[in-house]
Design an enzyme around this catalytic site. Structure first.
Site: not given
Ligand SMILES: NC(=O)C1=CN([C@@H]2O[C@H](COP(=O)(O)OP(=O)(O)OC[C@H]3O[C@@H](n4cnc5c(N)ncnc54)[C@H](OP(=O)(O)O)[C@@H]3O)[C@@H](O)[C@H]2O)C=CC1
Ligand SMILES: C[C@H](O)[C@@H]1OC(=O)[C@H](O)[C@@H]1O
Length: 257
Positions: A147, A160
Site C-alpha cells: 500500500s 497497518y
Molecule cells: N482497497 C484499497 O483501497 C486498498 C487495499 N490495499 C490492500 O489490498 C488488499 C485487499 O484489500 P481489499 O480488497 O480492499 O480488502 P477486502 O476487505 O475487500 O478483501 C479482503 C480479502 O481478504 C480476505 N481475508 C481477510 N483475512 C483473511 C484470512 N485470515 N485468510 C484468508 N483470507 C483473508 C477476505 O476474505 P475472508 O474475510 O472471507 O477471509 C477478503 O477476500 C489488502 O492487503 C489491503 O491492505 C492496499 C491499498 C489500498
Molecule cells: C490506502 C490504504 O491502504 C487503505 O486506506 C484505508 O482506509 C484502508 O484501511 C487502508 O489503510
C-alpha cells in the site's frame, strides 16, 4: 521480436483474499490472461462465486477455504493445489485488513490481528510456495499487495502502515535470496480503490475530497487499473524486474507542495 508475452496460458496462480475486492479483481484478471487460479479466503460462498465468474469465461478456478494466517491450513491448501494442477507459478499475497485506530488506542489484540492477516500470512504463503518453486526448479512470480501506506504516512493506522512497509522490505530480501532460483518477488502499492474495505470511507464526500487533493490524477482508481500492473509483473514482460514496489496511486506518492 521485442514484445514479450503478457499472456499467462498454462500458468497456475494462487490469490489470497480472492473472495472480494482487489483479490477478486486480480483473480479474474489473471484468469482472463490465461491462468488457472486458486482462490484462498475464509468465506466459502465468496470464493465459490468468484470461481463461477472465472468458469463463465472458460477458465479454471479452485476455491479453497483457507485462513492464510494458519500455517497448517496454508500447507494443506498448497498441497491440494499442487496435487490438482501439478504446479504453482504465481502467488499473489493480497489478503489484508485494517483497524483504523490512533496509535495510543491500539490494543494487543488489534496489533496481532493486523500483523497476522497482512504480514504473517504473506510470509508463510511465500515460504511454502517458495519452497515448492525452489524444489520444482521452474522459478515463479510472487507479488505482494502492499500500500502507499507502507511508503508515506497516512491517517489510517500505524499498525497497518507498519505491515505494509514491512511487506516492501520483505519483498526486497526475498528477491535477493530467491533470485538464484528464478523467483521474482515484487510488490504493488495501491492508493484508494473502492472495495468492501474502503467502501464506507469513500461514501464520505469530505474524505474523498481530501483524497483527491493529494492525488495528481484527481480520481479514485478503477480495479482494472490494478489488474494491468499485476498481470504485467506476473507475466514474461516482468521477467527482469524483482525486489521492486510499483505504486499504483494516481501519483499520490510523488505529491509534494
Ligand atoms: N482497497 C484499497 O483501497 C486498498 C487495499 N490495499 C490492500 O489490498 C488488499 C485487499 O484489500 P481489499 O480488497 O480492499 O480488502 P477486502 O476487505 O475487500 O478483501 C479482503 C480479502 O481478504 C480476505 N481475508 C481477510 N483475512 C483473511 C484470512 N485470515 N485468510 C484468508 N483470507 C483473508 C477476505 O476474505 P475472508 O474475510 O472471507 O477471509 C477478503 O477476500 C489488502 O492487503 C489491503 O491492505 C492496499 C491499498 C489500498
Ligand atoms: C490506502 C490504504 O491502504 C487503505 O486506506 C484505508 O482506509 C484502508 O484501511 C487502508 O489503510
Amino acid at each position: 521480436m521485442f514484445l514479450p508475452s503478457f499472456q499467462l496460458e498454462n500458468k497456475v496462480a494462487v490469490v489470497t483474499g480472492a473472495g472480494r475486492g482487489i483479490g477478486r479483481a486480480l483473480a479474474i484478471g489473471l484468469a482472463e490472461a490465461g491462468a488457472q487460479v486458486a482462490l484462498l479466503a475464509r468465506t466459502e460462498q465468496d470464493i465459490i462465486n468468484v470461481a463461477r465468474e472465472i468458469n463463465s469465461i472458460g477458465a479454471k478456478a479452485y476455491p479453497i477455504v483457507t485462513d492464510v494466517t494458519n500455517r497448517d491450513e496454508v500447507n494443506q491448501s498448497i498441497a491440494k493445489i499442487i496435487e490438482t494442477t501439478g504446479t504453482i507459478d504465481i502467488l499473489i499475497n493480497n489478503a489484508g485488513m485494517n483497524i483504523r485506530s490512533q496509535a495510543l488506542d491500539v490494543t494487543d489484540v488489534e496489533w496481532h490481528k493486523i500483523m497476522d492477516t497482512n504480514l504473517k500470512s504473506a510470509f508463510i504463503m511465500s515460504q511454502e510456495v517458495g519452497t515448492f518453486m525452489k524444489k520444482h526448479g521452474t522459478g515463479g512470480k510472487i507479488i505482494n499487495i502492499s500500500s502507499v501506506a507502507g511508503h508515506v504516512a497516512l491517517r489510517t493506522g500505524v499498525v497497518y502502515a507498519a505491515t505494509k512497509a514491512a511487506m516492501i522490505q520483505m519483498t526486497k530480501v526475498l528477491a535477493l535470496e530467491w533470485g538464484q532460483y528464478g523467483i521474482n518477488v515484487n510488490s504493488i502499492g495501491p492508493w484508494y480503490f473502492k472495495t468492501p474495505l474502503t467502501e464506507k470511507l469513500l461514501q464520505d464526500e469530505k474524505y474523498v475530497d481530501d483524497i483527491l487533493a493529494v492525488t495528481p490524477l484527481k480520481r479514485i482508481g478503477e480495479l482494472e487499473e490494478l489488474v494491468g500492473p499485476t498481470v504485467f509483473l506476473a507475466s514474461a514482460a516482468g521477467n527482469y524486474i524483482t525486489g521492486q514496489t510499483l505504486f499504483v496511486d494516481g501519483g499520490m506518492t510523488i505529491q509534494g507542495f
